[in-house]
Design a protein around this motif. Structure first.
Motif, short mmCIF file in Angstrom:
data_model
loop_
_atom_site.label_atom_id
_atom_site.label_comp_id
_atom_site.label_asym_id
_atom_site.label_seq_id
_atom_site.Cartn_x
_atom_site.Cartn_y
_atom_site.Cartn_z
N LYS A 1 0.87 -1.18 0.00
CA LYS A 1 0.00 0.00 0.00
C LYS A 1 0.90 1.22 0.00
CE LYS A 1 -3.63 2.67 1.44
NZ LYS A 1 -3.28 3.96 0.95
N VAL A 2 0.66 2.10 -0.96
CA VAL A 2 1.46 3.33 -1.07
C VAL A 2 0.56 4.53 -0.80
CG1 VAL A 2 2.83 4.79 -2.61
CG2 VAL A 2 3.04 2.31 -2.75
N ASN A 3 1.02 5.44 0.02
CA ASN A 3 0.36 6.73 0.24
C ASN A 3 1.22 7.80 -0.40
OD1 ASN A 3 -1.92 6.05 2.04
ND2 ASN A 3 -0.28 5.34 3.37
N LEU A 4 0.64 8.50 -1.37
CA LEU A 4 1.34 9.61 -2.04
C LEU A 4 0.98 10.89 -1.29
CD1 LEU A 4 0.48 8.32 -5.57
CD2 LEU A 4 2.72 8.19 -4.46
N MET A 5 1.98 11.54 -0.71
CA MET A 5 1.74 12.65 0.22
C MET A 5 2.03 14.01 -0.36
SD MET A 5 3.46 10.96 3.52
CE MET A 5 2.89 9.40 4.15
N SER A 6 2.91 14.06 -1.34
CA SER A 6 3.32 15.34 -1.90
C SER A 6 3.83 15.09 -3.31
CB SER A 6 4.42 15.94 -1.03
OG SER A 6 4.76 17.24 -1.46
N PRO A 7 3.68 16.04 -4.21
CA PRO A 7 4.17 15.84 -5.58
C PRO A 7 5.66 15.53 -5.61
CG PRO A 7 2.77 17.78 -5.49
CD PRO A 7 3.00 17.35 -4.07
N GLY A 8 6.04 14.60 -6.49
CA GLY A 8 7.43 14.19 -6.62
C GLY A 8 8.23 15.17 -7.45
N LEU B 1 9.31 14.56 2.38
CA LEU B 1 8.61 13.28 2.32
C LEU B 1 7.52 13.36 1.26
CD1 LEU B 1 8.18 10.44 3.58
CD2 LEU B 1 6.56 11.54 5.15
N ILE B 2 7.59 12.45 0.27
CA ILE B 2 6.59 12.47 -0.79
C ILE B 2 5.68 11.24 -0.78
CG2 ILE B 2 7.90 14.01 -2.30
CD1 ILE B 2 8.67 11.50 -3.96
N ALA B 3 6.12 10.15 -0.13
CA ALA B 3 5.29 8.94 -0.13
C ALA B 3 5.73 8.00 0.98
CB ALA B 3 5.39 8.22 -1.47
N SER B 4 4.80 7.15 1.39
CA SER B 4 5.11 6.08 2.34
C SER B 4 4.51 4.78 1.81
CB SER B 4 4.58 6.40 3.73
OG SER B 4 3.17 6.37 3.74
N MET B 5 5.04 3.68 2.29
CA MET B 5 4.59 2.38 1.82
C MET B 5 4.68 1.37 2.94
SD MET B 5 6.39 0.12 -1.12
CE MET B 5 5.85 -1.51 -1.49
#
Length: 149
Positions: A88-95, A130-134
């Motif tokens: 599961k990936v959470n995209l938090m901010s534009p890369g 921080l742009i994403a977590s998994m």
């Protein structure tokens, strides 16, 4: 899990990483290998973006999955292999960045199933963003044809 590898996992990871076509395609490099932790970096390139010019979610997911799975390689027996079975990936901010860092860390070791967490950061001038977590679930495989290391 009582297995302790005196360092051979670093060579196994480097050899395995070199065989992955996807990491070659995105120009990723391993920048850190420690017990229970792996970091991968890649430079920004327009070919890795989506239509708005930011790093594509698929590239982020692939790099996080790779970092998490190789973190798991640091805790398994030398004759075992791994296969991601869920994430599961959470995209938090534009890369947006000049480079990107993907860190995978073991959350829950196990003899059959390993859980790892990953974080993706954009790197430019200033602090990392921080742009994403998994969170990923990884299956340990032994004696499976086609999955030997």
């Amino acid at each position: 899990m009582n297995f302790t590898d005196p360092g051979d996992y670093r060579q196994r990871i480097k050899k395995s990483f070199a065989r992955q076509g996807v990491v070659q395609a995105i120009n990723a490099e391993i920048s850190r290998i420690e017990h229970r932790l792996v970091e991968i970096e890649l430079p920004f390139h327009p070919k890795l973006t989506q239509q708005h010019g930011i790093l594509h979610a698929g590239v982020i997911a692939a790099a996080l999955d790779t970092a998490c799975t190789y973190a798991a390689y640091t805790i398994i027996e030398p004759d075992a292999s791994l296969l991601t079975i869920e994430f599961k990936v959470n995209l938090m901010s534009p890369g947006r960045g000049e480079r990107f860092l993907f860190r995978g860390e073991i959350t829950k070791p196990g003899s059959n199933i390993i859980v790892a967490d990953g974080r993706a950061y954009a790197l430019s001038d200033g602090p990392a963003k921080l742009i994403a977590s998994m969170t990923g679930t990884i299956m340990v495989m032994k004696g499976r044809e086609g999955f030997e290391e």
